[in-house]
Design an enzyme around this catalytic site. Structure first.
Site, PDB file in Angstrom:
ATOM      1  N   CYS A   3      66.980  31.710  16.374  1.00 22.61           N
ATOM      2  CA  CYS A   3      67.549  31.205  15.119  1.00 22.61           C
ATOM      3  C   CYS A   3      66.564  30.236  14.457  1.00 22.61           C
ATOM      4  O   CYS A   3      65.535  30.661  13.950  1.00 22.61           O
ATOM      5  CB  CYS A   3      68.914  30.574  15.376  1.00 22.61           C
ATOM      6  SG  CYS A   3      69.931  30.427  13.873  1.00 22.61           S
TER       7      CYS A   3
ATOM      8  N   HIS B  82      71.769  34.729  17.756  1.00 23.66           N
ATOM      9  CA  HIS B  82      71.881  34.109  19.077  1.00 23.66           C
ATOM     10  C   HIS B  82      72.269  35.163  20.109  1.00 23.66           C
ATOM     11  O   HIS B  82      73.450  35.360  20.388  1.00 23.66           O
ATOM     12  CB  HIS B  82      72.923  32.986  19.060  1.00 23.66           C
ATOM     13  CG  HIS B  82      72.461  31.738  18.382  1.00 23.66           C
ATOM     14  ND1 HIS B  82      71.780  30.737  19.050  1.00 23.66           N
ATOM     15  CD2 HIS B  82      72.569  31.340  17.084  1.00 23.66           C
ATOM     16  CE1 HIS B  82      71.498  29.759  18.196  1.00 23.66           C
ATOM     17  NE2 HIS B  82      71.963  30.099  17.005  1.00 23.66           N
TER      18      HIS B  82
ATOM     19  N   GLU C  40      72.039  35.004  23.273  1.00 23.41           N
ATOM     20  CA  GLU C  40      72.653  34.392  24.462  1.00 23.41           C
ATOM     21  C   GLU C  40      74.156  34.188  24.311  1.00 23.41           C
ATOM     22  O   GLU C  40      74.872  34.093  25.309  1.00 23.41           O
ATOM     23  CB  GLU C  40      71.964  33.063  24.796  1.00 23.41           C
ATOM     24  CG  GLU C  40      72.094  31.968  23.769  1.00 23.41           C
ATOM     25  CD  GLU C  40      71.158  32.143  22.578  1.00 23.41           C
ATOM     26  OE1 GLU C  40      71.359  31.433  21.576  1.00 23.41           O
ATOM     27  OE2 GLU C  40      70.232  32.984  22.651  1.00 23.41           O
TER      28      GLU C  40
END
Length: 255
Positions: free
Chosen positions: A125, A228, A230
């Site tokens: 990001c 993102h 994750e």
């Protein structure tokens, strides 16, 4: 006769991965400033086979080099702040958000030093935006004010769920990680890459034309994604491939 000993294969070595944390100011209820790191970053590194280490900020270049002496890769994380526009030759316009100059200074020094070593770097990001700026690129300071017909890129719903698709370019490092073609991603940004940096290519774009992933052609692995991955390890496991390829490059770096 005594049978020969059985040789068991060793598990792959876990590379040390440095992660840049966020920084929160002291306040009435918290007399000391503090570092913060969202758990999914560390979890993604662990799941992919690495050992995550949080890197406290420093303005001492010898400390930055000492960090890197002990690492095999670096993750530059995102956060609710913007890169100072002076870093890419502009002044602030309407729509710019808050900045964290100390954090940006540290992450810039860390990233430059890692890239000089050709150490694998993954930007997430805001970390992708910084990667582009460090390599000579620029940013849209606020996409809704600057780009006609831009869609909303700051989703309001659960960030473990996707917001929009991106088109992943065939032949890119990103395609090696998640496959080419359409990929659903989450979206939490109001800025975006404008001009690509030197020897930087786009590896994914959104339907409204924004660059959603980049990679350097001058480094073994300098990759940034605007979303993102994750956050979606459980909801869309394909995103774990980004960290897996990064960890494989980090493992190779120390061979």
């Amino acid at each position: 006769m005594t049978p020969p000993p059985r040789h068991h294969s060793q598990p792959p070595r876990r590379p040390n991965i440095g992660i840049s944390p966020d920084w929160m100011e002291a306040g009435p209820d918290t007399p000391f400033a503090r570092y913060e790191l969202k758990v999914p970053y560390a979890e993604a590194v662990l799941r992919a086979g690495g050992l995550p280490f949080v890197l406290p900020y420093t303005d001492d270049p010898t400390a930055v080099e000492a960090y890197l002496d002990r690492l095999s890769g670096v993750v530059i994380t995102g956060g609710a702040f913007d890169i100072p526009p002076e870093a890419y030759g502009e002044t602030a316009r309407e729509g710019m958000g808050p900045t964290k100059e100390g954090r940006t200074a540290f992450e810039t020094a860390l990233m430059r030093a890692a890239l000089k070593r050709n150490m694998p770097v993954l930007g997430i990001c805001g970390g992708m935006q910084l990667l582009n700026v460090v390599l000579g690129g620029t940013l849209h300071q606020d996409i809704l004010r600057e780009v006609q017909d831009a869609r909303e890129h700051e989703q309001k719903h659960d960030r473990t769920q996707p917001q929009h698709p991106v088109d992943v370019r065939e032949g890119s490092l990103l395609a090696d990680a998640v496959g080419k073609g359409q990929l659903m991603v989450n979206s939490t940004h109001h800025q975006a890459v404008k001009k690509l940096g030197n020897q930087v290519v786009s590896s994914a774009t959104s339907p409204d034309g924004f660059i959603e992933a980049i990679e350097s052609t001058a480094h073994v692995f300098a990759v940034g994604v605007q979303w993102h991955p994750e956050y979606m390890l459980n909801t869309l496991p394909v995103h774990g491939g980004i960290y897996k390829v990064f960890l494989q490059k980090a493992r190779d770096y120390r061979r």
